[in-house]
Design a protein around this motif. Structure first.
Motif, PDB file in Angstrom:
ATOM      1  N   ASP A 122       0.851  -1.187   0.000  1.00  0.00           N
ATOM      2  CA  ASP A 122       0.000   0.000   0.000  1.00  0.00           C
ATOM      3  C   ASP A 122       0.889   1.241   0.000  1.00  0.00           C
ATOM      4  N   PRO A 123       1.053   1.918  -1.126  1.00  0.00           N
ATOM      5  CA  PRO A 123       1.983   3.048  -1.190  1.00  0.00           C
ATOM      6  C   PRO A 123       1.561   4.246  -0.349  1.00  0.00           C
ATOM      7  N   THR A 124       0.286   4.296   0.040  1.00  0.00           N
ATOM      8  CA  THR A 124      -0.169   5.420   0.860  1.00  0.00           C
ATOM      9  C   THR A 124       0.093   5.197   2.348  1.00  0.00           C
ATOM     10  N   ALA A 125       0.395   3.954   2.725  1.00  0.00           N
ATOM     11  CA  ALA A 125       0.614   3.639   4.142  1.00  0.00           C
ATOM     12  C   ALA A 125       1.990   4.108   4.588  1.00  0.00           C
ATOM     13  N   THR A 126       2.078   4.598   5.806  1.00  0.00           N
ATOM     14  CA  THR A 126       3.376   4.940   6.377  1.00  0.00           C
ATOM     15  C   THR A 126       3.721   3.950   7.481  1.00  0.00           C
ATOM     16  N   ILE A 127       5.031   3.830   7.720  1.00  0.00           N
ATOM     17  CA  ILE A 127       5.541   2.892   8.719  1.00  0.00           C
ATOM     18  C   ILE A 127       6.395   3.687   9.698  1.00  0.00           C
ATOM     19  N   ALA A 128       6.079   3.625  10.961  1.00  0.00           N
ATOM     20  CA  ALA A 128       6.891   4.270  11.994  1.00  0.00           C
ATOM     21  C   ALA A 128       7.930   3.276  12.485  1.00  0.00           C
ATOM     22  N   ILE A 129       9.004   3.789  13.061  1.00  0.00           N
ATOM     23  CA  ILE A 129      10.081   2.892  13.486  1.00  0.00           C
ATOM     24  C   ILE A 129      10.658   3.322  14.830  1.00  0.00           C
ATOM     25  N   GLN A 130      10.770   2.346  15.718  1.00  0.00           N
ATOM     26  CA  GLN A 130      11.446   2.541  17.000  1.00  0.00           C
ATOM     27  C   GLN A 130      12.889   2.079  16.852  1.00  0.00           C
ATOM     28  N   HIS A 131      13.781   2.754  17.556  1.00  0.00           N
ATOM     29  CA  HIS A 131      15.179   2.331  17.569  1.00  0.00           C
ATOM     30  C   HIS A 131      15.726   2.605  18.964  1.00  0.00           C
ATOM     31  N   PRO A 132      16.597   1.735  19.475  1.00  0.00           N
ATOM     32  CA  PRO A 132      17.110   1.937  20.833  1.00  0.00           C
ATOM     33  C   PRO A 132      17.770   3.295  21.053  1.00  0.00           C
ATOM     34  N   ILE A 133      18.238   3.941  19.986  1.00  0.00           N
ATOM     35  CA  ILE A 133      18.927   5.217  20.146  1.00  0.00           C
ATOM     36  C   ILE A 133      17.954   6.374  20.362  1.00  0.00           C
ATOM     37  N   THR A 162      -0.075   8.149  12.873  1.00  0.00           N
ATOM     38  CA  THR A 162      -0.588   8.064  11.502  1.00  0.00           C
ATOM     39  C   THR A 162      -0.054   6.854  10.755  1.00  0.00           C
ATOM     40  N   ALA A 163       0.728   6.022  11.415  1.00  0.00           N
ATOM     41  CA  ALA A 163       1.345   4.862  10.756  1.00  0.00           C
ATOM     42  C   ALA A 163       0.376   3.695  10.671  1.00  0.00           C
ATOM     43  N   ALA A 164       0.470   2.951   9.580  1.00  0.00           N
ATOM     44  CA  ALA A 164      -0.308   1.714   9.455  1.00  0.00           C
ATOM     45  C   ALA A 164       0.273   0.630  10.357  1.00  0.00           C
ATOM     46  N   ALA A 165       1.598   0.653  10.522  1.00  0.00           N
ATOM     47  CA  ALA A 165       2.276  -0.327  11.365  1.00  0.00           C
ATOM     48  C   ALA A 165       3.527   0.318  11.937  1.00  0.00           C
ATOM     49  N   ILE A 166       4.034  -0.277  13.023  1.00  0.00           N
ATOM     50  CA  ILE A 166       5.195   0.272  13.708  1.00  0.00           C
ATOM     51  C   ILE A 166       6.229  -0.832  13.891  1.00  0.00           C
ATOM     52  N   ILE A 167       7.468  -0.545  13.513  1.00  0.00           N
ATOM     53  CA  ILE A 167       8.578  -1.453  13.777  1.00  0.00           C
ATOM     54  C   ILE A 167       9.044  -1.200  15.199  1.00  0.00           C
ATOM     55  N   LEU A 168       9.010  -2.240  16.026  1.00  0.00           N
ATOM     56  CA  LEU A 168       9.354  -2.112  17.444  1.00  0.00           C
ATOM     57  C   LEU A 168      10.460  -3.100  17.803  1.00  0.00           C
ATOM     58  N   VAL A 169      11.236  -2.747  18.803  1.00  0.00           N
ATOM     59  CA  VAL A 169      12.388  -3.556  19.200  1.00  0.00           C
ATOM     60  C   VAL A 169      12.193  -4.052  20.623  1.00  0.00           C
ATOM     61  N   ASP A 170      12.422  -5.351  20.813  1.00  0.00           N
ATOM     62  CA  ASP A 170      12.356  -5.970  22.127  1.00  0.00           C
ATOM     63  C   ASP A 170      13.636  -6.769  22.331  1.00  0.00           C
ATOM     64  N   GLY A 171      14.604  -6.179  23.057  1.00  0.00           N
ATOM     65  CA  GLY A 171      15.904  -6.827  23.192  1.00  0.00           C
ATOM     66  C   GLY A 171      16.606  -6.874  21.849  1.00  0.00           C
ATOM     67  N   THR A 172      16.861  -8.099  21.362  1.00  0.00           N
ATOM     68  CA  THR A 172      17.493  -8.267  20.051  1.00  0.00           C
ATOM     69  C   THR A 172      16.467  -8.586  18.964  1.00  0.00           C
ATOM     70  N   ASP A 173      15.208  -8.655  19.349  1.00  0.00           N
ATOM     71  CA  ASP A 173      14.160  -9.027  18.392  1.00  0.00           C
ATOM     72  C   ASP A 173      13.497  -7.792  17.794  1.00  0.00           C
ATOM     73  N   ILE A 174      13.174  -7.894  16.512  1.00  0.00           N
ATOM     74  CA  ILE A 174      12.487  -6.825  15.798  1.00  0.00           C
ATOM     75  C   ILE A 174      11.078  -7.297  15.473  1.00  0.00           C
ATOM     76  N   HIS A 175      10.091  -6.468  15.797  1.00  0.00           N
ATOM     77  CA  HIS A 175       8.694  -6.822  15.588  1.00  0.00           C
ATOM     78  C   HIS A 175       8.026  -5.808  14.668  1.00  0.00           C
ATOM     79  N   LEU A 176       7.014  -6.262  13.968  1.00  0.00           N
ATOM     80  CA  LEU A 176       6.151  -5.372  13.185  1.00  0.00           C
ATOM     81  C   LEU A 176       4.750  -5.484  13.761  1.00  0.00           C
ATOM     82  N   VAL A 177       4.258  -4.373  14.301  1.00  0.00           N
ATOM     83  CA  VAL A 177       3.000  -4.383  15.039  1.00  0.00           C
ATOM     84  C   VAL A 177       2.050  -3.359  14.437  1.00  0.00           C
ATOM     85  N   ARG A 178       0.802  -3.739  14.302  1.00  0.00           N
ATOM     86  CA  ARG A 178      -0.218  -2.813  13.804  1.00  0.00           C
ATOM     87  C   ARG A 178      -0.467  -1.705  14.825  1.00  0.00           C
TER      88      ARG A 178
END
Length: 345
Positions: free
Chosen positions: A110-121, A130-146
């Protein structure tokens, strides 16, 4: 090294500059600020229609499959306009991470969707609301969460168009997409590089605004721009920009190497470009007679974005330390003995 843009790169640059110049002028920013809305949908749809969100996605993921240096001009144009929409972090940082992880195909489709991203820094997530999904970090694991599966708490930001949130969520096995630390390293490096490019755009916009004002504002019967003190301040700011530009371009050209040297170049680009933006913004405020500290003057938008970007994706101390680490802890070649002598002096 030749940093001359190709015809295709110039096309992207001109497209981004024209589009954002028409749709994201200071009067548009004021209207958005007054409305309280997080973004302007018509502007975002126009950005999507031009294909700017697809530049870094590989062709197999439905993108154009270009490189970081191709996205550089787009990020600079976003900085020049103080673009409120998360084009850079969504299309320039989050989307390439998902593509590299082989995840989030439905979101990327979906080109209209935006993705937010978490980073430890970073302590908070930008534009999560406004994001359709968010990249989240848990320890060394990377998750994609609605977005609907997390709880967002708004945080204060010096830049009202950079909306920050604390994200509360519960990691689940089905949301995990990777445990590869290289993905987060690449995300940090892309984000720092494109923040540097935005810094160049912000710096140039501040100088241009100050020059325009100095031509119009008169004192003792003459434009203030005719006075030597004003000229010197503006020249100093412009020199800062011109010295930072090749550093940013070299960092983009070297990104693919993904080694200590390329990371040091990115860090050098980040603090040099945002330092140039800081000097340009403060100079523009001074040329405006201090009025730039108020929202009534356009330069204030670019000052706020400069302050926000300076301390995101690694503050100046973090990036200076990465450069120092490259200089003093990595093996030195025969042309780098000066750094060794400085260390041992």
């Amino acid at each position: 090294m030749d940093f001359t843009f190709s015809d295709e790169q110039r096309m992207f640059q001109e497209t981004a500059q024209t589009l954002l110049g028409d749709t994201c002028a200071p009067e548009h920013l004021r209207q958005l600020l007054a409305s309280g809305n997080p973004r302007e949908d018509s502007r975002w749809n126009a950005i999507v229609e031009t294909g700017l969100t697809l530049v870094l996605l590989p062709e197999e993921a439905g993108g154009i499959g270009l490189s970081e240096i191709d996205f550089l001009a787009i990020a600079e144009a976003a900085g020049y306009a103080a673009l409120p929409e998360p084009l850079v972090e969504s299309a320039g940082v989050a989307a390439p991470l998902l593509a590299a992880a082989g995840a989030g195909a439905d979101v990327l489709a979906d080109p209209t969707a935006t993705i937010a991203i978490q980073h430890p820094i970073n302590p908070f997530v930008a534009d999560a609301d406004t994001a359709a999904a968010i990249i989240l970090v848990d320890g060394t694991d990377i998750h994609l969460v609605r977005r609907e599966d997390v709880t967002l708490t708004r945080q204060e930001s010096i830049d009202p168009f950079r909306r920050l949130f604390r994200v509360d969520w519960t990691p689940k096995a089905e949301t995990k997409i990777s445990s590869d630390p290289a993905l987060l390293q690449d995300a940090l490096d892309r984000a720092a590089l494109f923040a540097a490019a935005q810094g160049l755009g912000l710096a140039q916009r501040c100088v241009n605004l100050a020059v325009d004002y100095a031509k119009e504002r008169t004192q003792f019967g003459k434009p203030i721009g005719s006075y030597q003190a004003i000229k010197h301040h503006l020249a100093t700011a412009q020199v800062k920009i011109e010295f930072a530009r090749p550093v940013v371009q070299a960092a983009a050209a070297d990104f693919a190497n993904r080694d200590a040297q390329s990371r040091a170049r990115i860090s050098s680009a980040k603090f040099m470009a945002l330092e140039a933006a800081d000097v340009a913004a403060r100079t523009a405020v001074q040329v405006h007679g201090g009025m730039g500290y108020t929202w009534e003057v356009d330069v204030h938008f670019f000052l706020k974005r400069t302050l926000g970007l300076t301390y995101t994706w690694g503050d100046p101390a973090f990036h200076r330390n990465r450069v120092a680490e490259r200089m003093f802890t990595q093996p030195l070649g025969p042309d780098q003995t000066f750094a060794r002598e400085v260390k041992n002096a």
